[in-house]
Design an enzyme around this catalytic site. Structure first.
Site, PDB file in Angstrom:
ATOM      1  N   CYS A   6       0.840  -1.184   0.000  1.00 15.69           N
ATOM      2  CA  CYS A   6       0.000   0.000   0.000  1.00 15.69           C
ATOM      3  C   CYS A   6       0.878   1.238   0.000  1.00 15.69           C
ATOM      4  CB  CYS A   6      -0.884   0.002   1.232  1.00 15.69           C
ATOM      5  SG  CYS A   6      -1.534   1.621   1.642  1.00 15.69           S
ATOM      6  N   PRO A   7       0.631   2.284  -0.712  1.00 13.66           N
ATOM      7  CA  PRO A   7      -0.549   2.484  -1.559  1.00 13.66           C
ATOM      8  C   PRO A   7      -0.293   2.139  -3.020  1.00 13.66           C
ATOM      9  CG  PRO A   7       0.609   4.532  -1.414  1.00 13.66           C
ATOM     10  CD  PRO A   7       1.465   3.506  -0.715  1.00 13.66           C
TER      11      PRO A   7
END
Lengths: 418, 239, 80
Positions: free
Chosen positions: C18-19
């Site tokens: 992430c992200p």
């Protein structure tokens, strides 16, 4: 450029004209001592990354709109209206800035160029030139916070999946990833994904600590985007959660900027005192070790290892010694980087840059100093308590062909627990 | 020459000092009335106590140890320049009030010799530093970063210093005469002593004062407000 | 599955943290026509919330988000 855009940008500058900013804009002597402090300028030799130059673009607008002398003799200060050229350079130099504040450390007047860059980002956003990707990431995070009914179950299901994996991996059926636990002592704020949750769960379990996992990730793209309101909303998600659960301490995972946001910025943003303590996970692990709650094998890490101070944890967060105490307790061969602590070179991955693919080339070049430092130690493992630093250093390993394993400090701790 | 001296060394002095004081006060007022950032902008390491932070601020401002570490040559010139400028300023205070105890100790001859040496060294250091800065701003990123203000200030300073040195090294007028001139200004009965008018030193003094006047007038509207602002900004560093 | 929509672009986001899954989907959405579909496969659990949140806040549509073993499979439709 249209007059209305100019007015909007000047309006933002006016709104954010605090005393310190005014002083920074008034007193910079353009001595350029900051030149060799910046890893991006040193790595690329590109003038727009020279810290004083980044600030100078804002200074030119400031002189034109906020000083009589700048209006009277603009040529003396190169005072000017913002135009397309200025916007383009400002975009590259401020969204390019990692906010490490190494230039501020060496500046004889301690001018906070990163702060000026933050104001500049606000001006760019108002002119419709904010970074699109960072804006989207910030909006998505806010949307998650605004619609708990939509995400709560999905998130909890994900965490329970992580718990099941953890039980499989450790063979320990009592290990937990608790969520929504009212009255827990600590709220642990991780990052989306299991890599920050699993080691923390094992460490809390081993120390017998009462804790609960936040539904939200610590990362704050509102800060990188340059929108204070968005940044506040993103942090508010876990702050409100902590208040509601009644925890005594909020513990931020190994993430640099999120720690600074929670520890240093949030109370001033919100204008209120938080009813709990904010700590970095490494502070907590250090405490567990001091209290004898965590048994770690000395010398468990045999390879030569070094430690990188993330700028937002070290210079801007004040955590230099706790991580070193942890690493030296479990490493057989610790070799610190030179320079270190307050003078530590930025790795180049901060400021949200790892998410900005159009700046990849500059980002990789800007890591040259870090690579040089790492090579000088001969270490084959580097630990750093910041996700952006780790992502950057993994890219540096590929780009510069390093024989290096990049790790979170928690992962080392878990290795030393077995 | 009389008119030149009247403009530069009488009315110029009054104007320069007045603009300098009012301008700096105005700048301080502007800073004081702009609200502080609600967010703490300090960095670490940061002393735990107020006294510790204040001491660090003084050290960061007067010694700038971090700057010394990253660019020692630039730091050395800046440090020596500021010390020399302070020494020159203190030396000029003789015009206001003779340093009687020192003069009693050294004797008139000794005092003049001491002043000649001290002033000569300070003036030389300042001149070398300013020339270094001018040259530094003629190439590479330093040139790219420079704006006309930077050159104007260095040019004014160079004028002040060269003419000061000219009087110091080539002047034939003694300090008593300058004291007579300056004290006449202080009691608002301005007069240029005949001895100055009668020699070419008049041109040196007039030009020294012309540059000084322009320098003082421009000072509060320039980056030189770091003379005040550096203290505040270095305090922010440790807040 | 005869009613499965035609996929215009396949994205392999396995191993990305992430992200980055969200970043890659966002960057690639411009590469499919309006109405086009991206099929993205991620391994990071955070994507299960992040990609739908990104779609909602940018005005695109997540047609489906399924966990298949240790992988998360998304069908994302470009709306505008």
């Amino acid at each position: 450029m249209e007059k209305v855009t100019v007015d909007t940008m000047v309006g933002v500058l006016d709104k954010r004209m605090h005393r310190q900013l005014k002083q920074y804009l008034d007193i910079c002597a353009r001595c350029a001592i900051c030149k060799d402090a910046c890893h991006q300028y040193v790595g690329t030799g590109d003038f727009k990354y020279l810290p004083a130059r980044r600030a100078e673009l804002i200074r030119q607008v400031y002189k034109k709109y906020f000083t009589k002398t700048g209006q009277f003799v603009p040529a003396l200060y190169e005072a000017r209206d913002p135009d397309d050229n200025l916007l383009q350079e400002l975009y590259e130099s401020t969204y390019g800035c990692t906010g490490c504040r190494r230039c501020m450390y060496f500046c004889p007047f301690s001018i906070d160029t990163a702060w000026i860059a933050a104001v500049a980002k606000g001006m760019l956003i108002a002119a419709g030139h904010g970074n699109e990707m960072l804006g989207q990431l910030a909006d998505a995070a806010i949307f998650k916070g605004d619609s708990p009914e939509m995400f709560h179950d999905v998130l909890v299901e994900g965490f329970k999946g992580i718990e099941a994996e953890l039980r499989d991996e450790t063979g320990d059926d009592t290990i937990e990833v608790p969520v929504d636990v009212k009255g827990a002592e600590m709220l642990y704020v991780g990052l989306a994904g299991s890599h920050t949750i699993k080691p923390a769960a094992r460490i809390f379990h081993a120390a017998g600590q009462s804790w609960t996992l936040s539904l939200y990730e610590a990362a704050n793209y509102g800060l990188f985007f340059g929108d204070g309101e968005k940044a506040k909303k993103i942090a508010k998600r876990f702050i409100d959660e902590a208040v509601e659960l009644g925890v005594k301490e909020v513990v931020i995972t190994e993430c640099g900027h999120a720690y600074r946001v929670a520890k240093i910025f949030y109370e001033s943003w919100a204008g209120e005192k938080l009813p709990f303590k904010v700590s970095h996970i490494l502070d907590v692990i250090d405490r567990f070790m001091a209290e004898g709650r965590l048994e770690l094998k000395p010398g468990a890490i045999a390879e030569p290892i070094t430690y990188h101070d993330p700028c937002q944890v070290g210079r801007n967060g004040g955590l230099y010694e706790a991580p070193r105490r942890i690493v030296t307790a479990i490493a057989a061969d610790f070799r610190d980087l030179t320079p270190n602590r307050a003078e530590q070179w930025c790795c180049g991955g901060g400021g949200g840059l790892v998410a900005l693919t159009d700046m990849n080339d500059m980002r990789l070049k800007s890591g040259a100093k870090k690579v040089e430092q790492i090579r000088a130690t001969g270490a084959t493992v580097i630990a750093s308590p910041c996700e952006n630093c780790r992502l950057q250093m993994e890219d540096l390993v590929n780009e510069y062909d390093l024989d290096l394993k990049v790790m979170a400090v928690m992962d080392l701790v878990v290795e030393a627990m077995d | 020459m009389e008119l030149y001296l009247e403009i530069t060394s009488i009315w110029g002095v009054y104007l320069g000092i007045a603009v300098f004081i009012v301008g700096m006060a105005w700048r301080a007022y502007q800073w004081a009335t702009t609200p502080r950032s609600p967010v703490a902008l300090g960095m670490f390491p940061k002393p735990a106590t107020g006294a510790g932070r204040f001491t660090k601020m003084l050290k960061d401002t007067f010694i700038a140890p971090q700057s010394a570490k990253i660019e020692p040559v630039m730091w050395a010139f800046a440090f020596l320049f500021h010390i020399a400028a302070l020494a020159a300023f203190v030396g000029h205070l003789r015009l206001v009030q003779e340093f009687t105890p020192l003069k009693d100790m050294l004797g008139t001859q000794g005092m003049n010799e001491f002043a000649a040496w001290a002033g000569g060294i300070a003036g030389t250091i300042m001149m070398v530093a300013v020339i270094f800065w001018i040259l530094r701003r003629t190439f590479g990123p330093y040139k790219q970063l420079s704006v006309p203000e930077d050159y104007l200030l260095l040019f004014l300073l160079l004028g002040v210093i060269i003419m000061g040195n000219h009087m110091r090294f080539f002047g034939i007028v003694h300090s008593e005469t300058y004291m007579e001139w300056f004290r006449s200004l202080m009691v608002f009965k301005p007069e240029i002593p005949a001895e100055i008018l009668a020699t070419t030193t008049g041109w040196s003094l007039g030009t020294h004062m012309l540059f000084t006047t322009l320098f003082l007038i421009y000072f509060p509207f320039s980056k030189l407000t770091h003379a005040m602002g550096a203290f505040a900004a270095n305090m922010t560093r440790s807040e | 599955m005869s009613d499965a929509p035609n996929v215009d672009l396949e994205l392999d986001l396995k191993g990305l943290l992430c992200p980055m899954p969200m970043v890659k989907v966002s960057q690639s959405i411009k590469d499919v026509p309006v109405g086009g579909i991206i099929r993205a496969v991620a391994t990071d659990a955070g994507a299960m919330a992040d990609i739908p949140a990104w779609a909602k806040s940018t005005g695109h549509e997540v047609v489906s988000a399924l966990k298949e073993g240790s992988e998360f499979v998304f069908l994302v439709k470009r709306v505008k």
